[in-house]
Design an enzyme around this catalytic site. Structure first.
Site, PDB file in Angstrom:
ATOM      1  N   GLU A 186     -10.685   2.988   6.298  1.00 58.23           N
ATOM      2  CA  GLU A 186     -11.965   3.153   4.672  1.00 58.23           C
ATOM      3  C   GLU A 186     -13.407   3.501   5.423  1.00 58.23           C
ATOM      4  O   GLU A 186     -13.870   2.581   6.336  1.00 58.23           O
ATOM      5  CB  GLU A 186     -12.189   1.542   4.813  1.00 58.23           C
ATOM      6  CG  GLU A 186     -12.071   0.655   3.456  1.00 58.23           C
ATOM      7  CD  GLU A 186     -11.626   1.044   2.462  1.00 58.23           C
ATOM      8  OE1 GLU A 186     -10.567   0.409   1.840  1.00 58.23           O
ATOM      9  OE2 GLU A 186     -12.545   1.860   1.183  1.00 58.23           O
ATOM     10  N   THR A 218       0.717  -1.365   0.256  1.00 63.41           N
ATOM     11  CA  THR A 218       0.178   0.116   0.374  1.00 63.41           C
ATOM     12  C   THR A 218       0.823   1.056  -0.023  1.00 63.41           C
ATOM     13  O   THR A 218       1.968   1.246   0.382  1.00 63.41           O
ATOM     14  CB  THR A 218      -0.782  -0.063   1.351  1.00 63.41           C
ATOM     15  OG1 THR A 218       0.382  -0.233   2.335  1.00 63.41           O
ATOM     16  CG2 THR A 218      -1.707  -0.972   1.334  1.00 63.41           C
TER      17      THR A 218
END
Lengths: 313, 340
Positions: free
Chosen positions: A180, A168
């Site tokens: 998220e 990531t």
């Protein structure tokens, strides 16, 4: 990091970055970071240098997830060490640039904390993504955030599985934190989702400030959902999907999925049932971006981790 | 409203049809008889990231659904390149390409892809305005707005109006509403205006690129009911007229924007979000700025639709305000002496 009197000591978290637009069509992060680039007062704390940063400006401009390749999978050792050149995919060049500014990944010069802001079409609510169960600094931060926003909920997804873990953009930092929030369609900005993300970041920065001032955080238990495996859609010989997430499973992120429960519905209306042997907790159910990654949802198992006491070194 | 129709305005006397007293107090309208529908086209993927129509059409094609009684069914994936890319469009919005002017403008290799495709589609299901055009088009769409099932048509289209009435009487799992575009045919830019009669189904909320089973099931039921209606119509059933509530778009409302950068400075207010069709009165909140201020609605009380539709940010539309209008329409039956 060192241990002393059962405290785990971490260096002061002086350099913090907030990434938005890692996926150019996930609008909460894009909007928040653009706001804070213009006026960063809200994200300033006395002991912290906070930098808001758009990681994938070309994708943001086109309001698309990525231009050549997914930036949030691009921070592999191979990519980061590849010789520079214009024939590299755009996102690989971006990854190298981000690694220069906020890394190098794995080195003492890397940023202390990076928050990477994402949205999902799944009904996941507010989710914090943890990449290591041994990062007690992050565990304590997540515990702090969960308590601060209660009774509103914020769950922790632990993605440490060697097959599911990916490289990531936030992994450049010593303490990577994924945020998220969903459900929100790509390209759409929902006010409630935007404000929820904003509040979580506020508490996260408050935690860092308190930590840097010398506050000790005693040991605590943190409930996490550990990622187990990805489950794809049923497909035919040509790779076309032949069934959809079942209405009973749709929007059921974090709810128990028991053996025999409906999983998929074919276009003819037939039900396909879960064949597993134990209860799991599915998440990322019907995320738009994962059709191409062969993922209808991810299964998780509930665990309680113990976070050591921490204080500034 | 008067039976102002696209084709064949001859009124026929009712033949042995008993009025059940279901007509309104306003008018007793004669039954309008129209030729049978022999060619029906179902289109999907007009926007390549609206997944329900794409998968429903593939399902119909897999099961070789080509005929139902006396009606032949053509299934068309409208925008194959956009479908492959899972994008709304490649160069330009296909569903804005079907005005008479655009269809008559010669295309070249350098014309936008969708203009070229519109000409191809006009040859497949049209030509628009000609006798060869299919009798009925149904175009399948999704929206990110919380609109349930909408049937979008021009209320002068009596077929569409009756199909709407039929579907509304049968589907109970989601709200079913009518949006009356009132667009004169030649100015009507959408694919569903190419057939002699036509309408679109718009089902939401569903994110772009996502396929929800509940949305699919509603769309499939609506398409199945349409086919059922056509078969009944063709076989001589008379469908009673009456009244229908429709929503007629009046004006669009844009997001507040920064005058220099054009960037939006507010999001749809949480009290408006997901409340499509609910009446919006002056003073009701419509936007919440990023600084936390509330922007309120000024002007007439109307009904907002397409609230926070993803594709409309670039069309400078946060929502569309519509007026609720009741239309009255006559019964309809097939013209028996029309050889097909």
């Amino acid at each position: 990091m060192s241990s002393y009197n059962n405290n785990t000591c971490y260096d002061e978290a002086r350099r913090v970055a907030i990434f938005g637009g890692t996926h150019g069509n996930e609008m909460s992060g894009v909007t928040l970071v653009n706001l804070w680039v213009k006026n960063g007062t809200e994200i300033q704390r006395k002991s912290v240098e906070t930098k808001a940063f758009i990681t994938n400006p070309k994708a943001v401009e086109k309001c698309t997830r990525y231009v050549d390749t997914d930036l949030n999978r691009a921070f592999t050792p191979e990519n980061l060490s590849a010789p520079e050149g214009h024939d590299l995919p755009y996102e690989v060049r971006r990854a190298q640039e981000i690694n220069r500014i906020f890394g190098p990944k794995g080195s003492p010069d890397a940023y202390d904390v990076i928050f990477d802001l994402h949205n999902t079409t799944s009904n996941m609510g507010c989710t914090l993504i943890l990449e290591s169960s041994k990062d007690h600094f992050n565990l304590q931060m997540m515990n702090y955030i969960k308590k601060a926003i209660a009774p509103a909920s914020c769950l922790v997804l632990l993605n440490e599985h060697p097959l599911l873990k990916y490289s990531t953009s936030r992994s450049v930092a010593k303490h990577p934190v994924g945020l998220e929030v969903g459900p929100q369609p790509q390209g759409v900005l929902r006010s409630n989702i935007f404000e929820a993300m904003r509040v979580i970041l506020k508490h996260a920065l408050d935690f860092i400030q308190l930590f840097n001032e010398g506050m000790e955080f005693p040991p605590c238990m943190v409930e996490v959902f550990r990622a187990l495996e990805r489950v794809d859609y049923p497909r035919d010989a040509n790779g076309n999907i032949i069934a959809m997430v079942h209405p009973n499973l749709q929007d059921g992120d974090w709810e128990p999925l028991n053996p025999g429960d409906p999983l998929f519905q074919t276009f003819d209306g037939k039900t396909i049932h879960y064949q597993g042997s134990s209860t799991v907790y599915p998440t990322f159910i019907n995320e738009a971006a994962y059709y191409e990654k062969q993922q209808a949802f991810v299964t998780t198992r509930r665990e309680t981790l113990v976070a050591s006491a921490i204080r500034k070194a | 409203m008067s039976a102002c129709l696209k084709f064949d305005t001859k009124k026929a006397k009712e033949e042995g049809h008993q009025e059940e007293g279901s007509l309104t107090k306003t008018t007793k309208m004669d039954c309008v008889s129209l030729p049978p529908l022999s060619k029906f086209a179902i289109c999907g993927g007009t926007h390549g990231n609206e997944m329900t129509g794409i998968h429903l059409l593939r399902h119909l094609q897999k099961h070789k659904v080509e005929k139902a009684g006396s009606v032949s069914i053509t299934t068309v994936l409208s925008n194959p390149r956009a479908i492959d890319a899972c994008k709304r469009y490649i160069d330009t919005d296909l569903n804005r390409c079907f005005t008479h002017t655009l269809l008559r403008t010669p295309i070249t290799d350098s014309s936008p892809y969708e203009l070229q495709r519109a000409h191809e589609l006009n040859a497949i299901v049209g030509p628009k305005g000609s006798e060869e055009a299919v009798d009925l088009i149904c175009d399948l769409h999704n929206t990110t707005a919380n609109m349930g099932l909408c049937v979008i048509f021009n209320s002068t289209d009596l077929m569409a109006l009756h199909i709407y009435k039929y579907i509304k009487s049968k589907i109970t799992s989601v709200p079913v509403r009518a949006i009356d575009t009132r667009e004169p045919i030649s100015e009507n830019y959408s694919l569903d205006s190419v057939g002699k009669y036509g309408f679109s189904f718009e089902v939401g909320p569903q994110p772009n690129g996502v396929l929800r089973a509940d949305v699919f099931n509603v769309m499939k039921e609506a398409v199945d009911l349409t086919i059922e209606w056509i078969q009944q119509f063709n076989s001589g059933v008379t469908f009673d007229g009456g009244e229908a509530e429709t929503y007629c778009p009046v004006n669009k409302v844009d997001y507040p924007r920064d005058p220099t950068t054009n960037e939006i400075t507010a999001a749809i207010h949480p009290e408006l979000q997901d409340n499509d069709f609910k009446p919006l009165q002056p003073g009701d909140p419509i936007f919440q700025s990023f600084a936390g201020e509330t922007v309120k609605h000024e002007g007439k009380g109307l009904h907002p639709v397409f609230i926070n539709e993803c594709a409309y940010y670039e069309k400078r539309t946060a929502f569309i305000l519509a007026e609720k209008i009741t239309v009255t329409f006559p019964s309809i039956c097939v013209k028996k002496d029309c050889g097909v």
